[in-house]
Design a protein around this motif. Structure first.
Motif, mmCIF file in Angstrom:
data_model
loop_
_atom_site.group_PDB
_atom_site.id
_atom_site.type_symbol
_atom_site.label_atom_id
_atom_site.label_comp_id
_atom_site.label_asym_id
_atom_site.label_seq_id
_atom_site.Cartn_x
_atom_site.Cartn_y
_atom_site.Cartn_z
ATOM 1 N N LYS A 66 63.773 -22.601 -100.104
ATOM 2 C CA LYS A 66 62.894 -23.481 -100.888
ATOM 3 C C LYS A 66 63.798 -24.438 -99.430
ATOM 4 O O LYS A 66 64.694 -25.363 -100.226
ATOM 5 C CB LYS A 66 62.708 -24.206 -102.112
ATOM 6 N N ILE A 67 63.648 -25.554 -98.621
ATOM 7 C CA ILE A 67 64.066 -26.120 -98.257
ATOM 8 C C ILE A 67 64.376 -27.197 -98.453
ATOM 9 O O ILE A 67 65.937 -28.325 -99.039
ATOM 10 C CB ILE A 67 63.994 -26.787 -96.265
ATOM 11 N N GLY A 68 63.843 -27.959 -99.464
ATOM 12 C CA GLY A 68 63.521 -29.061 -100.086
ATOM 13 C C GLY A 68 65.047 -29.027 -100.934
ATOM 14 O O GLY A 68 65.698 -30.045 -101.870
ATOM 15 N N LYS A 69 65.710 -27.401 -101.627
ATOM 16 C CA LYS A 69 66.334 -27.179 -102.479
ATOM 17 C C LYS A 69 68.059 -27.657 -102.192
ATOM 18 O O LYS A 69 69.122 -27.346 -102.245
ATOM 19 C CB LYS A 69 66.220 -26.275 -103.382
ATOM 20 N N LEU A 70 68.257 -27.153 -100.799
ATOM 21 C CA LEU A 70 69.369 -27.132 -99.904
ATOM 22 C C LEU A 70 70.169 -28.845 -99.938
ATOM 23 O O LEU A 70 69.741 -29.223 -100.153
ATOM 24 C CB LEU A 70 69.010 -26.919 -99.024
ATOM 25 N N HIS B 128 56.209 -33.195 -94.589
ATOM 26 C CA HIS B 128 57.331 -32.181 -94.267
ATOM 27 C C HIS B 128 58.465 -32.943 -94.431
ATOM 28 O O HIS B 128 58.578 -33.500 -94.837
ATOM 29 C CB HIS B 128 56.683 -31.889 -92.724
ATOM 30 N N TRP B 129 59.292 -31.768 -94.466
ATOM 31 C CA TRP B 129 60.594 -32.000 -94.678
ATOM 32 C C TRP B 129 61.074 -32.664 -92.847
ATOM 33 O O TRP B 129 61.069 -32.342 -92.268
ATOM 34 C CB TRP B 129 61.791 -30.852 -95.174
ATOM 35 N N HIS B 130 61.695 -34.185 -92.910
ATOM 36 C CA HIS B 130 63.266 -34.349 -92.149
ATOM 37 C C HIS B 130 64.051 -33.597 -92.063
ATOM 38 O O HIS B 130 65.005 -34.059 -92.099
ATOM 39 C CB HIS B 130 62.758 -35.747 -92.424
ATOM 40 N N VAL B 131 64.193 -32.917 -90.861
ATOM 41 C CA VAL B 131 65.868 -32.071 -91.043
ATOM 42 C C VAL B 131 66.309 -32.761 -89.776
ATOM 43 O O VAL B 131 67.436 -32.423 -90.148
ATOM 44 C CB VAL B 131 64.687 -30.504 -89.793
ATOM 45 N N ASN B 132 66.407 -33.953 -89.279
ATOM 46 C CA ASN B 132 66.960 -34.726 -88.739
ATOM 47 C C ASN B 132 67.056 -35.963 -89.934
ATOM 48 O O ASN B 132 68.526 -37.111 -88.739
ATOM 49 C CB ASN B 132 67.064 -35.306 -87.454
ATOM 50 N N ASP B 133 66.377 -35.669 -90.808
ATOM 51 C CA ASP B 133 66.578 -37.056 -91.810
ATOM 52 C C ASP B 133 67.451 -36.559 -93.740
ATOM 53 O O ASP B 133 67.401 -35.557 -93.630
ATOM 54 C CB ASP B 133 65.819 -37.485 -92.490
ATOM 55 N N LEU B 134 68.432 -37.264 -94.004
ATOM 56 C CA LEU B 134 69.419 -37.084 -95.064
ATOM 57 C C LEU B 134 69.652 -38.262 -95.743
ATOM 58 O O LEU B 134 69.284 -39.806 -95.484
ATOM 59 C CB LEU B 134 70.783 -36.438 -94.339
ATOM 60 N N LYS B 135 69.598 -37.494 -97.053
ATOM 61 C CA LYS B 135 69.700 -38.732 -98.250
ATOM 62 C C LYS B 135 70.886 -38.268 -99.098
ATOM 63 O O LYS B 135 70.923 -37.112 -99.566
ATOM 64 C CB LYS B 135 68.091 -38.537 -98.750
ATOM 65 N N GLN C 61 70.999 -34.444 -99.102
ATOM 66 C CA GLN C 61 69.481 -32.994 -99.159
ATOM 67 C C GLN C 61 68.594 -34.025 -98.274
ATOM 68 O O GLN C 61 68.975 -34.718 -97.809
ATOM 69 C CB GLN C 61 69.137 -33.620 -100.240
ATOM 70 N N LEU C 62 68.432 -32.989 -97.584
ATOM 71 C CA LEU C 62 67.096 -33.194 -96.933
ATOM 72 C C LEU C 62 66.325 -34.286 -97.070
ATOM 73 O O LEU C 62 65.982 -34.442 -98.254
ATOM 74 C CB LEU C 62 66.041 -32.056 -95.966
ATOM 75 N N VAL C 63 65.344 -35.222 -96.538
ATOM 76 C CA VAL C 63 64.504 -36.085 -96.495
ATOM 77 C C VAL C 63 62.911 -35.613 -96.508
ATOM 78 O O VAL C 63 62.728 -34.554 -95.511
ATOM 79 C CB VAL C 63 64.381 -37.745 -95.962
ATOM 80 N N TRP C 64 62.052 -35.315 -97.568
ATOM 81 C CA TRP C 64 61.010 -35.679 -97.846
ATOM 82 C C TRP C 64 60.550 -36.616 -97.139
ATOM 83 O O TRP C 64 59.912 -37.906 -97.526
ATOM 84 C CB TRP C 64 60.341 -34.795 -99.276
ATOM 85 N N ASP C 65 59.122 -36.421 -96.157
ATOM 86 C CA ASP C 65 57.523 -37.446 -95.633
ATOM 87 C C ASP C 65 56.818 -37.225 -96.074
ATOM 88 O O ASP C 65 56.081 -36.410 -96.034
ATOM 89 C CB ASP C 65 57.390 -36.668 -93.714
#
Length: 143
Positions: free
Chosen positions: A12-16, A124-131, A115-119
């Motif tokens: 789950k990419i959001g858990k990275l 979808h996940w923003h692979v180029n945005d972090l929070k 973590q990655l930002v959820w749009d």
């Protein structure tokens, strides 16, 4: 220590989360609670999404306390210290009280993660945005 990711399993990419040593994180910060934002959970009522009274997280603008103090001690303009947004996942009662009073406070991040930002609009996940996300914050009683 982060758990290792097994490349043979779906992740789950959001858990990275990322290694915090890669980032300049204001672990000790100054927060102006008048700029804080509160995100409530939503539910569908008559086909429309409406906020519940359950808080999902708060977003705080952090200013690095070390940089702030250095500028303040030099008599310089402290507004030059950039803000970093941080989602805080608990401790809402005290945060809401401080928002209501428009207080400022010195805080420390408890268990921060990047973590990655959820749009939400595009789902979808923003692979180029972090929070920056913190489990909670601790209030500095000194200043």
């Amino acid at each position: 220590m982060q758990n290792k990711i097994n490349l043979n399993n779906k992740t789950k990419i959001g858990k990275l989360t990322f290694d915090l040593r890669q980032f300049s994180i204001p672990y000790n910060a100054i927060v102006d609670f008048s700029t804080a934002q509160v995100k409530y959970e939503t539910e569908e009522v008559n086909g429309e999404r409406q906020n519940t009274d359950v808080i999902q997280y708060t977003t705080l603008d952090l200013r690095d306390a070390v940089a702030y103090d250095a500028l303040e001690n030099a008599g310089a303009d402290t507004s030059a210290v950039a803000t970093v947004k941080c989602q805080v996942l608990s401790g809402f009662d005290e945060i809401l009280q401080r928002i209501e009073k428009s207080e400022s406070a010195r805080i420390s991040l408890v268990n921060p993660k990047v973590q990655l930002v959820w749009d939400n609009a595009h789902k979808h996940w923003h692979v180029n945005d972090l929070k920056l996300v913190a489990e909670s914050i601790a209030y500095d009683k000194k200043k």
